[in-house]
Design a protein around this motif. Structure first.
Motif, mmCIF file in Angstrom:
data_model
loop_
_atom_site.group_PDB
_atom_site.id
_atom_site.type_symbol
_atom_site.label_atom_id
_atom_site.label_comp_id
_atom_site.label_asym_id
_atom_site.label_seq_id
_atom_site.Cartn_x
_atom_site.Cartn_y
_atom_site.Cartn_z
ATOM 1 N N ASN A 16 71.532 23.206 27.786
ATOM 2 C CA ASN A 16 71.108 23.030 26.388
ATOM 3 C C ASN A 16 71.773 21.820 25.714
ATOM 4 O OD1 ASN A 16 69.592 25.352 26.744
ATOM 5 N ND2 ASN A 16 71.072 26.678 25.726
ATOM 6 N N PHE A 21 67.616 22.794 23.891
ATOM 7 C CA PHE A 21 67.367 24.140 24.444
ATOM 8 C C PHE A 21 66.357 24.066 25.587
ATOM 9 C CE2 PHE A 21 65.021 28.212 24.520
ATOM 10 C CZ PHE A 21 66.080 29.062 24.794
ATOM 11 N N ASP A 22 66.787 24.490 26.763
ATOM 12 C CA ASP A 22 65.962 24.528 27.986
ATOM 13 C C ASP A 22 65.592 23.148 28.544
ATOM 14 O OD1 ASP A 22 66.033 27.275 28.292
ATOM 15 O OD2 ASP A 22 63.893 27.601 27.919
ATOM 16 N N ASP A 142 67.520 24.300 33.449
ATOM 17 C CA ASP A 142 68.554 23.408 32.900
ATOM 18 C C ASP A 142 69.954 23.687 33.427
ATOM 19 O OD1 ASP A 142 68.144 25.726 31.362
ATOM 20 O OD2 ASP A 142 68.752 24.788 29.491
ATOM 21 N N ASN A 143 70.154 24.744 34.220
ATOM 22 C CA ASN A 143 71.387 24.897 34.994
ATOM 23 C C ASN A 143 71.162 24.483 36.457
ATOM 24 O OD1 ASN A 143 71.851 27.644 32.968
ATOM 25 N ND2 ASN A 143 73.497 26.153 33.146
ATOM 26 N N ARG A 189 68.473 35.299 25.377
ATOM 27 C CA ARG A 189 67.104 34.776 25.237
ATOM 28 C C ARG A 189 66.254 35.704 24.369
ATOM 29 N NH1 ARG A 189 66.315 30.335 28.480
ATOM 30 N NH2 ARG A 189 64.068 30.336 28.160
ATOM 31 N N ARG A 236 72.556 32.527 18.078
ATOM 32 C CA ARG A 236 73.442 32.930 19.179
ATOM 33 C C ARG A 236 74.929 32.872 18.821
ATOM 34 N NH1 ARG A 236 70.871 30.193 24.606
ATOM 35 N NH2 ARG A 236 69.257 31.765 25.005
HETATM 36 N N1 HSE Z 1 68.542 27.271 28.539
HETATM 37 C C1 HSE Z 1 69.046 28.550 28.963
HETATM 38 C C2 HSE Z 1 69.266 29.398 27.728
HETATM 39 C C3 HSE Z 1 70.333 28.345 29.700
HETATM 40 O O1 HSE Z 1 69.863 28.900 26.784
HETATM 41 O O2 HSE Z 1 68.842 30.559 27.700
HETATM 42 C C4 HSE Z 1 70.987 29.612 30.131
HETATM 43 O O3 HSE Z 1 72.253 29.292 30.710
#
Ligand code: HSE
Length: 313
Positions: A16, A21-22, A142-143, A189, A236
């Motif tokens: 992120n 994000f993603d 993204d990981n 998520r 979050r």
């Molecule tokens: N892009 C994902 C999320 C990464 O933020 O849910 C999770 O590590």
């Protein structure tokens, strides 16, 4: 058939990177997971040993990210082999440091080596994404992409896995602080809002474009200004005790910017230079200590290599 034990390492990653994000992620040098794989003629994939997970991860291959990644690989390459897997977890579970991704990616690099390196890193990516889907119900890359390919990556499109490597300044150093609580990616998520206001969307895509520009032009002020997240952070950060205090400590001590690493609870900061990063790491760790939360800290440049085979006997 190569029946040597092949051992591979895959690094922790920060996904992120605040505004992306993603779509953004980068790899650290350390810590990371290690996977050993040996081919056999059983036709089955088995996970025979996991160390460092306090017995929390499933041993069934189809429920473990290593196992799923290797099953996908063998199925796609139409190899009739079986494989035995041993996993050493150095990454904490549910930490926001790409733990499930690192295990899957290390397994893929090892099995690819064992079978003659027929596939490119990019070819391996879909198998790692499938493992992520199994582990947290979402096929985000993204990981897994930075763990596999190294560097700072942009996932332009996660359906076609159009991945772009973004050059970064050599002086850019990341700090990751892992407070000792666990957040499941699937829960984080679930917490996301399903729609965005046009106002927030405009802000976020302005920042994503600016972060890429800042990285490519080595403009540290622009990198700092772009590390803003109006999409995931507001929902979050409330799951991370002391979030505002820790972020403020990072910024007061010279961080360019600070945010949630992946889906949390780890937090990351980007800094100019190693000395600055060490100071920021100390300040963030102390801020967690102030609220009686133990936290580990990691300081690393951007790892441009990604996962590696480390032994093959
Ligand atoms: N892009 C994902 C999320 C990464 O933020 O849910 C999770 O590590």
């Amino acid at each position: 058939m190569n029946t040597n034990w092949i051992k591979a390492f895959a690094p922790a990653t920060v996904a992120n990177v605040s505004c992306g994000f993603d779509v953004f992620g980068f790899a650290l040098h350390q810590p990371g997971d290690e996977v050993e794989i040996r081919l056999n003629d059983s036709g089955h994939v088995t996970v025979t040993q996991i160390m460092g997970d306090a017995n929390l991860l499933p041993r069934e291959a189809h429920l473990n990210t290593c196992g799923v990644a290797v099953q996908q690989f063998l199925h796609a390459t139409k190899l009739a082999h079986g494989a035995e897997i041993k996993l050493t977890k150095n990454l904490p579970l549910g930490s926001g440091m790409g733990s499930s991704a690192a295990s899957a990616v290390a397994a893929l690099v090892a099995i690819n080596h064992a079978t003659g390196n027929k596939l490119s890193r990019k070819d391996l990516l879909p198998f790692a994404v499938e493992a992520e889907r199994m582990a947290c119900g979402s096929a985000h890359a993204d990981n897994v992409a930075p763990a596999l390919m190294g560097g700072f990556v942009l996932i332009r499109d996660k359906e076609t896995l159009d991945i772009i490597n973004i050059p970064t300044p050599a002086e850019l150093i990341a700090v990751v602080i892992h407070p000792h609580i666990e957040i499941k990616t699937s829960d984080a998520r679930q917490a996301m809002r399903k729609t965005l206001s046009l106002h927030d969307a405009v802000k976020q895509w302005g920042n994503t474009a600016a972060l890429v520009t800042g990285l490519m032009k080595e403009d540290f002020d622009l990198i700092g200004r772009s590390l803003e997240d109006v999409v995931a952070e507001p929902v979050r950060s409330i799951f991370i005790p002391g979030y505002d205090r820790v972020k403020q400590a990072a910024l007061n001590n010279g961080a360019l910017g600070c945010g949630i690493s992946g889906s949390g609870p780890s937090m990351f900061a980007l800094c100019k230079g190693e000395a600055s990063a060490q100071q920021v790491a100390k300040a963030m760790q102390e801020a967690f200590q102030d609220i009686q939360l133990k936290a580990d800290s990691y300081v690393s440049g951007i790892n441009s290599n990604g996962a590696q085979v480390i032994s093959s006997q």
